[in-house]
Design an enzyme around this catalytic site. Structure first.
Site: not given
Ligand code: GLA
Length: 401
Positions: A148, A203
């Site tokens: 990430d 997301d």
């Molecule tokens: C980010 C990623 C998500 C998830 C969260 C976890 O937002 O894009 O897919 O992994 O972090 O905290």
């Protein structure tokens, strides 16, 4: 001095030859499950074991799903030497035991970290510990790393992901490397030799066409994410996929919307990473996630994403080239009302805008199968006429006669 320079030169050559991504991984879009969309930080080893059990008992494993991925919030602390450990309360048996359990089911094990100082959930990130973390993951039996991009300050994305790629490679265990920097730095332009897939957007959210506002960032409904894929298909292919995020099938949308979401992810050659509670699925959710013909379209060995051929009043027609000159076609109804499809094949000449695939239905005849109704239809000799329900799809498999 000359000798020293020579040794330095040879060392650099060797170093270079050891710095690459693992080959022969994700030759077709990866399939699996990830804990985040449903469980967020409410995870523990039982939740993960249940997902692995259900992946087998539901028929998902037989349909091709293989990775069980733990997302954020599995972390404990780093020890005095800097090595990371799992949270002892959530994972009392430890990560190695969990990986062994997942492997014993014939599945693969994935984990999550972050290129910055902390993960998005505030857990220890890998910044400055990349090689140590890679060694740890390899020793646990990890097969997949989602990496990430929170808390990365002024870090350079390409350099940061390259460092982790090299760390994984030097640890020696083949690990699928899933880049998750939300498309902020256009990874499709530089990540082909770094990762096996890269997130293209922020997301996902379990809604059809909404924007969910979180203050300084938003998550996005299925149609919003679909539209953000525009222009990216030429960058994807075997071993390096555009990732429009994990699926929300079974997480609260209508059955039609779930079906359309799944069909479009298949048309996009997207990684099929389920994000629902596998241990508690409706029959409809299982039927969508395990539709063998739709999965075959996603997993087609050409690895070419579909493209939008036409769009009118919320009805879109998508074409995806398949191996052996076959095609998949999806009629996507984005609208709140029904749409009538009257598609007279012979009136259409299809030309892939990015790759060398064309079809002229006057010259080539195809048999037709409705993938969702599981029904063989007439051929492309006659017009295809059907009603697409609101927020739903019809997908056809075209096999060359
Ligand atoms: C980010 C990623 C998500 C998830 C969260 C976890 O937002 O894009 O897919 O992994 O972090 O905290």
């Amino acid at each position: 001095m000359k000798n020293l320079f020579f040794i330095f030169f040879i060392t650099m050559l060797n170093f270079k030859s050891y710095a690459q991504k693992f080959d022969n991984i994700a030759e077709t879009p990866p399939m699996g499950w990830n804990s985040w969309n449903k469980f967020a930080c409410n995870i523990n080893e039982q939740v993960i074991r249940n997902a692995a059990d259900a992946m087998v008992s539901s028929g998902m494993k037989d349909a091709g799903y293989e990775y069980i991925v733990i997302d954020d919030c599995w972390h404990g602390e780093r020890d005095a030497d800097g090595f990371i450990h799992a949270d002892k309360e959530k994972f009392p048996s430890g990560m190695k035991a969990l990986a062994d359990y997942i492997h014993s089911k014939g599945l693969k094990f994935g984990i999550y970290s972050d290129a910055g100082t902390e993960t998005c959930g505030g857990e220890p990130g890998s910044r400055g510990h990349e090689y140590q973390d890679a060694i740890k993951y390899a020793s646990w039996g990890v097969d997949y790393l989602k990496y990430d991009w929170c808390n990365t300050g002024k870090q350079n994305a390409e350099a940061s992901y390259t460092t982790m790629r090299n760390a994984l490679y030097s640890a020696g265990r083949p690990i699928l490397f899933a880049i998750c920097e939300w498309g902020d730095n256009k990874p499709w332009e530089w990540a082909q030799d770094i990762g096996h897939m890269w997130r293209t957007t922020g997301d996902i959210y379990a809604c059809w066409d909404c924007e969910e506002d979180h203050g300084d960032w938003s998550s996005w409904g299925v149609l919003k994410i679909l539209d953000m894929q525009d222009g990216l298909r030429k960058y994807a292919g075997p071993g390096h996929w555009n990732d429009p995020d994990m699926m929300e099938v079974g997480n609260g949308m209508s059955v039609a919307e779930d079906r359309a979401h799944f069909a479009m992810w298949c048309m996009l050659s997207a990684p099929l990473i389920a994000g629902n509670d596998l241990a508690d699925m409706s029959a409809e959710t299982v039927a969508i996630l395990t539709n063998k013909d739709m999965i075959a379209i996603n997993q087609d060995s050409l690895g070419i994403q579909g493209f939008k051929y036409s769009s009118k009043e919320g009805l879109e027609t998508w074409f995806k080239p398949l191996k052996n000159g076959d095609w998949a076609v999806t009629f996507l109804n984005r609208a709140d009302r029904e749409h009538q499809v009257n598609f007279n094949w012979e009136d259409h000449q299809i030309k892939d805008p990015d790759f060398e695939y064309t079809v002229d239905f006057k010259n080539t005849l195809f048999s037709l199968k409705d993938v969702w109704a599981q029904k063989d239809l007439k051929t492309t000799k006659s017009s295809f006429n059907a009603v697409v329900a609101p927020h739903d799809v019809i997908t056809l498999q075209l096999t060359k006669k």
